[in-house]
Design a protein around this motif. Structure first.
Motif, short mmCIF file in Angstrom:
data_model
loop_
_atom_site.label_atom_id
_atom_site.label_comp_id
_atom_site.label_asym_id
_atom_site.label_seq_id
_atom_site.Cartn_x
_atom_site.Cartn_y
_atom_site.Cartn_z
N SER B 41 0.84 -1.21 0.00
CA SER B 41 0.00 0.00 0.00
C SER B 41 0.86 1.25 0.00
O SER B 41 0.50 2.27 -0.59
CB SER B 41 -0.92 0.03 1.22
OG SER B 41 -1.83 -1.04 1.16
N GLN B 85 -7.33 0.50 -0.63
CA GLN B 85 -7.55 -0.67 0.22
C GLN B 85 -8.65 -0.37 1.25
O GLN B 85 -9.49 -1.21 1.51
CB GLN B 85 -6.24 -1.05 0.95
CG GLN B 85 -6.38 -2.29 1.80
CD GLN B 85 -5.04 -2.74 2.40
OE1 GLN B 85 -4.00 -2.10 2.22
NE2 GLN B 85 -5.06 -3.84 3.11
N ASP B 170 -5.59 -1.65 -4.97
CA ASP B 170 -4.98 -2.14 -3.73
C ASP B 170 -5.96 -3.03 -2.98
O ASP B 170 -6.87 -2.53 -2.31
CB ASP B 170 -4.54 -0.94 -2.88
CG ASP B 170 -3.67 -1.37 -1.69
OD1 ASP B 170 -3.42 -2.58 -1.53
OD2 ASP B 170 -3.26 -0.47 -0.94
N GLU B 171 -5.76 -4.31 -3.08
CA GLU B 171 -6.60 -5.30 -2.39
C GLU B 171 -8.09 -5.06 -2.61
O GLU B 171 -8.88 -5.13 -1.68
CB GLU B 171 -6.29 -5.32 -0.89
CG GLU B 171 -4.88 -5.82 -0.63
CD GLU B 171 -4.70 -6.29 0.82
OE1 GLU B 171 -5.70 -6.72 1.44
OE2 GLU B 171 -3.57 -6.23 1.30
MG LIG Z 1 -1.97 -2.77 2.06
#
Ligand SMILES: [Mg+2]
Ligand SMILES: Nc1ncnc2c1ncn2[C@@H]1O[C@H](COP(=O)(O)OP(=O)(O)OP(=O)(O)O)[C@@H](O)[C@H]1O
Lengths: 485, 254
Positions: B41, B85, B170-171
């Protein structure tokens, strides 16, 4: 032209210190009381305005009371002492020199008008530039009045009302804000020079927002303005005061009084956008705005709603209030107060529940940036006979930067156990992650701030009449420009 | 399109990225995997310009220009998009209003007219269908009270509406049920094109079953320590990260 706009182009700070620098002093001098306040000055005001004796007596009574009281010191505001004897309390309506074109106007002011999306002709009106025939404010105002007259709605200047409708004025003046009220209201009662009067007769729904009129007639009503608005049984009226364009004035102290009187089943919605000159970045030279606004829900099922967007003034001291006398009456207060740089605001509301089953709502959104201080001060009073009444107060503060201050002072006074009073308060900061999120979507930093602030104020903005809400949004953005580095 | 060279960055005084090298070309889909706290991240945020992160050395060029000295909103306008995220909530700002403003900011940057109401509605309708979110979410404040999955789908909606050149996700698959995962993957596949690139950060091979990456990288302790093709993701799924650590320490010993 009676509605000559004032010349707002001068630097207000120096204007306050020196009225005479702009070459229109000869116009002014002719009909003006000497600085300072005494009974003779009040007699002069009353005489020049051709007032009936009872009104002079009313003023004098207020003045005599004023001499016995002191300026309040409980508000969280600081300013050098006001010298009431240096103020000129009466000057005949002046005709100021108009500018030839917008080229002569302070470019900064124009920039702000531009950002607010104010049409060119209105910009001229506001900035004190002579306007051409295409934009004839007098005729617009006349059409407006004709329409109102058809419905029996009286809407005129306070002075006019004293001449044309003396019985109505006498019946209601001081009923809500008596001439022995707080320091600034009492001063106003003694020396007010003009303001607005509105009466909506029984069962009449006022056919238009009483707003356009003000936008195009942004004239100088003086520093002691008096407004009286009456909605008779079953009447409905929405009144909009102020204007988003920055207003400058050579008078530093403004102490207005607004009284609203709602009879049975009447509804009054009173919206304000206040954008007086706040002073420069260092807080010098702004207006002190000490206002008393109060509404009386006198009849059963009456309803008064205050909405305010306060972005201007160096100091704001203002608590629009409702006295809920009638059973089942409703009082509302929706407020946005923005302070930036060195501005100070102490504002809130007072809800006094007297009748049964009365309801009040307070929604206050305070935004403080720069070195400013923003206080919410509210009083909810449940009288002994107001069974089944409720109040809900929501006070939210938003801080921008870490030099600004927010305070909340809720006072609650319950004299009847069969009532409900709820108070919620939050304080938050505009956080970096929110700003970054918006910027990551392509929104520039200033728009990001204003989007967050607008979101924070949404509940209140939704209370404003549509076209004003749009302007108010822009105004919020402008007021906070440069507040996040 | 994006070239990262020996990038080092810190946050709150801690060195997190310790020399990242990565090159992303148009049409590529890259997956970045790696243990918790390894800096995935951080890398995404540094590329997007989050003010909390400080670049201490190294470079990143995007479309031939230095990316790192540009303000975040300009990086965004030039086509860099980060799906967060942890998407934040913006109280009181409706999703539709926000999206429209974001889209218009891009359009203005590209010298285009602002989107009109009808066109905007069409764009929205088309894309909410793809990401499978309810119309009502457009009228609600951004992410406020959204479920975890709704927030992630909302990120993909923004991706599709804003239509960037480089998307860093991000995720986006975390916290999604299997149906949502397919929907998000189909959103990404919909976005995929020869002139665009995607970088997905993920912990799970299963996303990569739907979004077939061209490259898989392992980020560990602030460095990309291993790169490969899809097979690498499968291997990580089966074996975890320890074998890579072992490999690395063997390498160091040698
Ligand atoms: Mg992360
Ligand atoms: N704002 C911050 N302040 C302090 N430490 C931070 C901050 N942001 C990240 N870190 C630290 O930096 C390290 C890397 O964090 P990062 O979020 O990049 O990891 P990640 O690889 O994305 O992990 P995950 O897989 O759990 O999402 C962590 O140790 C984290 O605690």
């Amino acid at each position: 032209m009676a509605d000559e706009p004032k010349t707002e182009t001068m630097d207000a700070e120096s204007a306050i210190q020196n009225e005479y620098r702009w070459g229109f002093s000869t116009d002014i001098e002719q009909d003006m009381a000497p600085p300072g306040l005494n009974e003779d000055v009040i007699r002069l005001i009353s005489k020049r305005k051709n007032e009936p004796d009872w009104l002079l007596e009313w003023r004098l009574k207020a003045y005599r009371h004023w001499l016995t009281i002191k300026e309040p010191s409980w508000a969280t505001v600081h300013h050098p002492p006001i010298d009431y004897n240096s103020i000129i309390y009466y000057a005949a309506p002046r005709k100021k020199k108009l500018l030839e074109s917008l080229d002569e106007v302070d470019p900064k002011l124009l920039e702000t008008y531009e950002k607010l999306g104010i049409p060119l002709d209105e910009q001229k009106m506001l900035a004190g530039v002579a306007v051409d025939a295409v934009f004839d404010s007098v005729s617009v105002a006349t059409t407006f009045k004709d329409t109102l007259a058809k419905y029996g709605v009286i809407f005129c200047s306070f002075s006019e009302a004293v001449q044309e409708h003396p019985d109505l004025v006498r019946k209601y003046l001081g009923r809500v804000v008596p001439p022995t009220d707080n320091f600034f209201a009492v001063l106003n009662s003694a020396v007010f020079t003009d303001g607005s009067f509105c009466y909506v007769p029984k069962g009449v729904r006022c056919p238009m927002e009483l707003s356009t009129y003000f936008r195009i007639n942004a004239k100088n009503t003086g520093q002691f303005e008096r407004t009286l608005l009456i909605a008779d049984e079953g009447a409905t009226v929405s009144y909009l005061e102020g204007c988003t364009a920055p207003q400058r004035d050579e008078n530093q102290l403004h102490a207005a009084v607004v009284e609203l009187f709602a009879h049975e089943k009447a509804t009054i919605k009173y919206s304000t956008v206040q954008n007086w000159y706040p002073g420069d970045e260092n807080g010098k030279g702004g207006i002190y705005n000490f206002v008393t606004k109060r509404g009386r829900c006198d009849g059963d099922h009456s309803h008064i709603s205050w909405t305010q967007v306060e972005t201007g003034s160096a100091i704001t001291w203002k608590y629009p209030s409702c006295i809920l006398k009638g059973d089942h009456s409703v009082g509302e207060f929706y407020s946005i107060a923005v302070t930036n740089n060195y501005q100070q605001a102490d504002t809130g509301s007072k809800m006094t529940h007297l009748g049964k089953n009365t309801r009040s709502t307070i929604v206050s959104k305070g935004i403080s940036a720069g070195h400013s201080a923003n206080s919410y001060r509210g009083l909810v009073r449940m009288g002994p006979a107001c069974n089944s009444s409720r109040n809900h107060s929501q006070c939210d503060s938003l801080l921008l930067g870490d030099q600004a201050a927010a305070h909340t002072f809720p006072y609650i006074d319950v004299q009847n156990p069969d009532t409900t009073v709820e108070h919620e308060a939050t304080t938050s900061k505009v956080n970096d992650d929110q700003l970054f999120f918006l910027q990551q979507r392509g929104i520039n930093p200033e728009d990001a701030v204003s989007m967050i602030v607008n979101g924070f104020c949404r509940e209140v903005l939704m209370e404003l009449p549509m076209e004003f809400a749009v302007e108010a949004r822009k105004l919020l953005a402008i007021s906070l420009e440069g507040s996040i580095g | 399109m994006l070239t990262i060279t020996d990038l080092k960055a810190s946050v709150a005084g801690n060195d997190i990225l310790k020399g990242v090298n990565l090159s992303v070309n148009e049409g590529d889909v890259h997956a970045i995997m790696g243990p918790n706290g390894s800096g995935k991240s951080t890398l995404a945020n540094v590329l997007a310009g989050h003010p909390a992160y400080t670049v201490t050395s190294g470079t990143a060029t995007y479309k031939g220009e230095n990316l790192l000295d540009k303000e975040p909103h300009l990086r965004a306008r030039e086509g860099l998009f980060l799906a967060f995220q942890h998407p934040v909530e913006i109280p009181g700002v409706t999703n539709a209003y926000f999206l429209k403003n974001a889209l218009n900011a891009l359009r203005e940057h590209n010298g285009e007219e602002p989107v009109d109401a009808v066109e905007f509605r069409t764009i929205l309708e088309e894309n909410i269908r793809i990401v499978g979110i309810d119309n009502a979410l457009l009228k609600r404040p951004v992410n406020e009270g959204f479920s975890g999955g709704e927030k992630k789908r909302n990120e993909i909606l923004q991706l599709l509406v804003l239509n960037p050149a480089l998307a860093i996700l991000d995720e986006t698959d975390s916290g999604l049920d299997i149906d949502a995962l397919k929907i998000v993957a189909s959103g990404v596949n919909h976005f995929r094109a020869d002139d665009r690139a995607v970088v997905v950060v993920t912990h799970y091979q299963r996303l990569l079953n739907y979004i077939e990456p061209d490259f898989v990288h392992v980020l560990m302790d602030g460095r990309i320590v291993k790169s490969g093709d899809r097979m690498l993701a499968q291997e990580l799924e089966a074996r975890g990260y320890d074998w890579i650590r072992d490999e690395l320490s063997e390498g160091d010993a040698a």
